[in-house]
Design an enzyme around this catalytic site. Sequence first.
Site, PDB file in Angstrom:
ATOM      1  N   GLU A  68       0.793  -1.242   0.000  1.00 54.62           N
ATOM      2  CA  GLU A  68       0.000   0.000   0.000  1.00 54.62           C
ATOM      3  C   GLU A  68       0.823   1.289   0.000  1.00 54.62           C
ATOM      4  O   GLU A  68       0.645   2.141   0.863  1.00 54.62           O
ATOM      5  CB  GLU A  68      -0.960   0.001   1.197  1.00 54.62           C
ATOM      6  CG  GLU A  68      -1.857  -1.217   1.236  1.00 54.62           C
ATOM      7  CD  GLU A  68      -2.766  -1.261   2.472  1.00 54.62           C
ATOM      8  OE1 GLU A  68      -2.603  -0.413   3.368  1.00 54.62           O
ATOM      9  OE2 GLU A  68      -3.622  -2.154   2.528  1.00 54.62           O
ATOM     10  N   GLU A  73      -5.992 -10.892  -1.301  1.00 50.81           N
ATOM     11  CA  GLU A  73      -6.759 -10.724  -0.048  1.00 50.81           C
ATOM     12  C   GLU A  73      -8.250 -10.721  -0.353  1.00 50.81           C
ATOM     13  O   GLU A  73      -9.010  -9.890   0.154  1.00 50.81           O
ATOM     14  CB  GLU A  73      -6.353  -9.417   0.649  1.00 50.81           C
ATOM     15  CG  GLU A  73      -4.861  -9.310   0.900  1.00 50.81           C
ATOM     16  CD  GLU A  73      -4.451  -8.087   1.726  1.00 50.81           C
ATOM     17  OE1 GLU A  73      -5.317  -7.403   2.295  1.00 50.81           O
ATOM     18  OE2 GLU A  73      -3.229  -7.829   1.795  1.00 50.81           O
TER      19      GLU A  73
HETATM   20  C1  XIL Z   1      -5.941  -6.862   8.574  1.00 50.13           C
HETATM   21  C2  XIL Z   1      -6.140  -8.093   9.458  1.00 50.13           C
HETATM   22  O1  XIL Z   1      -7.021  -8.980   8.796  1.00 50.13           O
HETATM   23  C3  XIL Z   1      -6.707  -7.692  10.791  1.00 50.13           C
HETATM   24  O2  XIL Z   1      -6.751  -8.803  11.688  1.00 50.13           O
HETATM   25  C4  XIL Z   1      -5.850  -6.580  11.427  1.00 50.13           C
HETATM   26  O3  XIL Z   1      -6.470  -6.139  12.622  1.00 50.13           O
HETATM   27  C5  XIL Z   1      -5.690  -5.420  10.470  1.00 50.13           C
HETATM   28  O4  XIL Z   1      -5.174  -5.891   9.228  1.00 50.13           O
HETATM   29  N1  XIL Z   1      -4.941  -4.984   3.931  1.00 50.13           N
HETATM   30  C6  XIL Z   1      -3.857  -5.741   4.320  1.00 50.13           C
HETATM   31  C7  XIL Z   1      -3.992  -6.681   5.458  1.00 50.13           C
HETATM   32  O5  XIL Z   1      -2.823  -5.718   3.634  1.00 50.13           O
HETATM   33  O6  XIL Z   1      -2.789  -6.826   6.168  1.00 50.13           O
HETATM   34  C8  XIL Z   1      -5.106  -6.239   6.417  1.00 50.13           C
HETATM   35  O7  XIL Z   1      -5.263  -7.255   7.399  1.00 50.13           O
HETATM   36  C9  XIL Z   1      -6.384  -6.003   5.645  1.00 50.13           C
HETATM   37  C10 XIL Z   1      -6.202  -4.911   4.623  1.00 50.13           C
END
Ligand code: XIL
Length: 378
Positions: free
Chosen positions: A161, A266
């Site tokens: 990001e 994701e």
């Molecule tokens: C999220 C996790 O799923 C949560 O448990 C944590 O509290 C916050 O992060 N983008 C990403 C991930 O790259 O690392 C994030 O994961 C979700 C959004």
Amino acid sequence: MSWKSVMLCGLLIASLAGGARAQGPAPPSTLKEAFKDSFRIGAALNQAQFEERDERGTRIVTTQFNTISPENVLKWESVHPGPDAYRFDAADRYVAFGEKNKMFIVGHCLVWHNQTPRWVFQDDKGEPLGRAALLERLHDHIRTVVGRYRGRIAGWDVVNEALSDDGSLRPTPWLKLIGEDYLAKAFEFAHEADPRAELYYNDYSLENEAKRKGAVELIRKLQARGIAIAAVGLQGHDKMGWPTLAQQSATIEAFSALGVKVNITELDIDVLPAATRQPTAEVSQSAQAQDKLNPYASGLPDEVQQALAKRYGDLFGVFAKYRGVITRVTFWGVTDADSWLNDWPVKGRTSYPLLFDRNGEPKPAFEAVIRAAAPKAP
Ligand code: XIL
């Protein structure tokens, strides 16, 4: 829907579709089997899953998936909580679980602006760190973490990001204190620590044109510096209407044209009312809980369930079409009960973004995804 009814349903579809060829093979009943000739299929695991305390969750993981990502345990705050403190016990168990099950193991993530402790950017007086000192700290972090799992973690989200929605570099402490080349440096440090690991740039909303253009430019610049980026990760925190299938295809094609692979890293699809003005996956955003933002607290109406299945089927139709470019599709969680979307951006909602319900049963979306893997009849 139970496993038994999924199988029966599959057999019924096969025999209807087969007509006279009623003896045809039943469709595959697991995700990894259905997509074995297309791409790897994975899930982000929480600690209870890779420590095998969540037996039901662990069973779904070992049955359905052939690649895993760590939901939190390899983030900076987890592995490197203090200047002289590395903590690897949970991450070691994550990697051991992947090895035991012969899975493709992903590392997430080395450089990010979230879940990174404040001390990382400060000297011992609490003042902002200078460029050289922060680069040295980054080098030490990457050498230690990537080096520990050298030859075992097969691919790393090196930078997560780095872009704003308009496609410019996000004004993070990394950018402010080091300058634009922090990205190149991070990739160089990671390559030095494990020359055989695949290295990725990972981000959300790259399906929107402005941000996608910024990412294309960023990848070009890194490539011009001689950095080998194996793939761009599209996070895929999707909504029912976003991205459109045209945006999804255009995005995969834009990165493929740069000679890199595309991973969907994701994936989840949010059916709940929007709580942010724009689709986003910025974890620091939050919104106040309100009943109207949590309409399915006591169950998902069938029409929404069916619409979600169709949406999943449509997106996987696009992924299957680009099977030569896409090497992995990873869901951000295993069952709906595990999803981060139950607590983000609004705490305490009942969310339904994944393929397995709160009882670990496959949803209609699961079947829609399996069906999308089957080559269409001519
Ligand atoms: C999220 C996790 O799923 C949560 O448990 C944590 O509290 C916050 O992060 N983008 C990403 C991930 O790259 O690392 C994030 O994961 C979700 C959004």
